[in-house]
Design an enzyme around this catalytic site. Structure first.
Site, PDB file in Angstrom:
ATOM      1  N   ILE A  80      68.668  79.198  62.669  1.00  0.00           N
ATOM      2  CA  ILE A  80      68.434  79.745  64.019  1.00  0.00           C
ATOM      3  C   ILE A  80      69.389  79.212  65.077  1.00  0.00           C
ATOM      4  CG2 ILE A  80      66.005  80.359  63.747  1.00  0.00           C
ATOM      5  CD1 ILE A  80      65.312  77.674  65.114  1.00  0.00           C
ATOM      6  N   VAL A 111      70.514  74.086  62.911  1.00  0.00           N
ATOM      7  CA  VAL A 111      69.058  74.104  63.005  1.00  0.00           C
ATOM      8  C   VAL A 111      68.510  75.280  62.213  1.00  0.00           C
ATOM      9  CG1 VAL A 111      67.084  74.141  64.577  1.00  0.00           C
ATOM     10  CG2 VAL A 111      69.251  73.156  65.347  1.00  0.00           C
ATOM     11  N   LYS A 170      66.735  70.075  62.086  1.00  0.00           N
ATOM     12  CA  LYS A 170      68.139  69.896  62.446  1.00  0.00           C
ATOM     13  C   LYS A 170      68.780  69.044  61.358  1.00  0.00           C
ATOM     14  CE  LYS A 170      70.849  67.882  66.265  1.00  0.00           C
ATOM     15  NZ  LYS A 170      70.717  67.272  67.610  1.00  0.00           N
ATOM     16  N   ASP A 202      71.542  65.298  80.271  1.00  0.00           N
ATOM     17  CA  ASP A 202      72.081  66.619  79.922  1.00  0.00           C
ATOM     18  C   ASP A 202      71.036  67.719  80.128  1.00  0.00           C
ATOM     19  OD1 ASP A 202      74.309  68.097  79.251  1.00  0.00           O
ATOM     20  OD2 ASP A 202      74.021  67.931  77.084  1.00  0.00           O
TER      21      ASP A 202
END
Length: 414
Positions: free
Chosen positions: A29, A37, A52, A146
């Site tokens: 995905i 992932v 992941k 982030d």
């Protein structure tokens, strides 16, 4: 014939470490900054997760091991309704794996690209949910560094969740961070200032600036400052000095006031705590317990009839990936057989040494097992202690001093 047995979930030993074989791979995905992932289902519980996976050799060659380890160390000590929470981490010869909450609503960047119109009411709720998450991180001395639409995922009901802790840092006491980290368009002025003149460093307010930029972008479709990854730092700092942010005349006064306070250039004057946010008149009617319980419904709910991500990720994994995940079991068995006959091509000595250190230092985690040990109460009772003693001591402004430095003197993880 024998059909009854095929539907029984496999039984795994409670004491056995979780590994790749415990999961069924369903589809790819996405791609994160340090890995890919996919959606997986745990074979015994039938629960769905996102997994992941990061190739060890590539991480060593690209100096990314430290960032992966940092993310693991931070995430194993966190659990919150508005974070993407870590459930398991494990490794095999090729990869490092992180199994986390599955959120199928897509990230906010994807929805911006799909030209979704986010209403003020929706963005107002996002700000409140993200404020609860940032306050929680701040309690454990963590700066995410982030916050941006790409790192905010939606669940199926439209609630927001922060992901991607690979450049997060943990502060000790009153210290400040001093390295330049983040994504330029979302970085606060004081982060750039540190890079230019050393400055006094920066702290938790940088995440609240990023929240302000993100909220503005969701409402308007573009960011308050025309900053891109290639924009020179001196030009960015000049922008902050001379340019005024323009707020849409269609936005209500309360939203404009909230955004202005999040986008205050002076970190000392910026809204940068849950208490600050709650003191805003615009949010006086907000039921914060209901926000925490996800009892308030967002104005935007992702389409349940479609996968809210780029479908090319699945094609890339099936066609272009040199070591596809669905062929891992057969590939590893072949490698092990070849290794046992001493017929394999040895890696260069330094790389082999680094990979061996990664294997030894990798952090294995199992939240399900942890919960069982704590009496099924769902609370990480030793959270503060583990964050304080383990993570803070190792992670100082993004520098993990204990990982790989002792065996990889040539800097394979710096």
């Amino acid at each position: 014939m024998g059909g009854n047995h095929s539907h029984k979930p496999p039984v795994f030993d409670e004491n056995e470490e979780v590994n790749f074989d415990h999961f069924q791979i369903l589809r790819a995905i996405g791609k994160g900054s340090f890995g890919k992932v996919c959606i997986v289902q745990k074979r015994d519980t039938k629960k769905m997760y996102a997994m992941k996976y990061m190739n060890k050799q590539k991480c060593v060659e690209r100096d990314e091991v430290r960032n992966v380890f940092r993310e693991l160390q931070i995430m194993q000590g966190l659990e919150h309704p508005f974070l993407v929470n870590l459930w398991y981490s494990f490794q095999d010869e090729e990869d490092m794996f992180m199994v986390v909450d599955l959120l199928l609503g897509g990230d906010l960047r994807y929805h911006l690209q799909q030209n979704v119109h986010f209403t003020e009411g929706t963005v107002k709720l996002y700000i409140c949910e993200l404020a609860l998450a940032l306050e929680y991180l701040q309690r454990y001395h963590i700066i995410h560094r982030d916050i941006k639409p790409d790192n905010i995922l939606l669940d199926e009901h439209g609630h927001v969740h922060i992901t991607d802790f690979n450049i997060a840092t943990v502060l000790k006491g009153s210290e400040k961070a001093s390295s330049m980290a983040g994504t330029k368009p979302y970085m606060a002025p004081e982060v750039f200032q540190v890079y230019v003149d050393g400055g006094p460093g920066y702290s938790y307010p940088v995440d609240w600036w990023s929240l302000g930029v993100t909220a503005y972008e969701l409402l308007r479709g573009w960011r308050p400052y025309e900053i891109h990854s290639a924009t020179p730092i001196d030009e960015i700092l000049n922008m902050f000095k001379v340019e005024r942010v323009h707020y849409s005349s269609t936005w209500c006064e309360g939203m404009v006031s909230l955004l202005k306070k999040l986008l205050t250039k002076d970190p000392e004057s910026r809204l940068s705590s849950l208490r600050d946010i709650q003191s805003m008149t615009y949010l006086a009617d907000m039921n914060w317990d209901a926000v925490f319980e996800k009892a308030l419904m967002p104005g935007f709910v992702p389409n349940k009839g479609r996968l809210n991500c780029d479908p090319t990720f699945e094609l890339e994994e099936m066609i272009l990936e040199s070591k596809p995940l669905h062929k891992k079991k057969k590939r590893l068995a072949k490698h092990r057989s070849r290794d046992s006959t001493k017929d394999s091509c040895p890696l260069n000595g330094h790389l082999q040494q680094c990979l061996e250190t990664v294997r030894k230092e990798f952090i294995i985690f199992n939240r399900e097992k942890l919960r069982r040990q704590q009496g099924h109460n769902g609370q990480l009772s030793d959270l503060d202690g583990r964050i304080g003693s383990q993570t803070s001591s190792k992670l100082q402004d993004g520098r993990n001093n204990n990982i790989l430095t002792h065996t990889c003197p040539r800097g394979c993880s710096s």
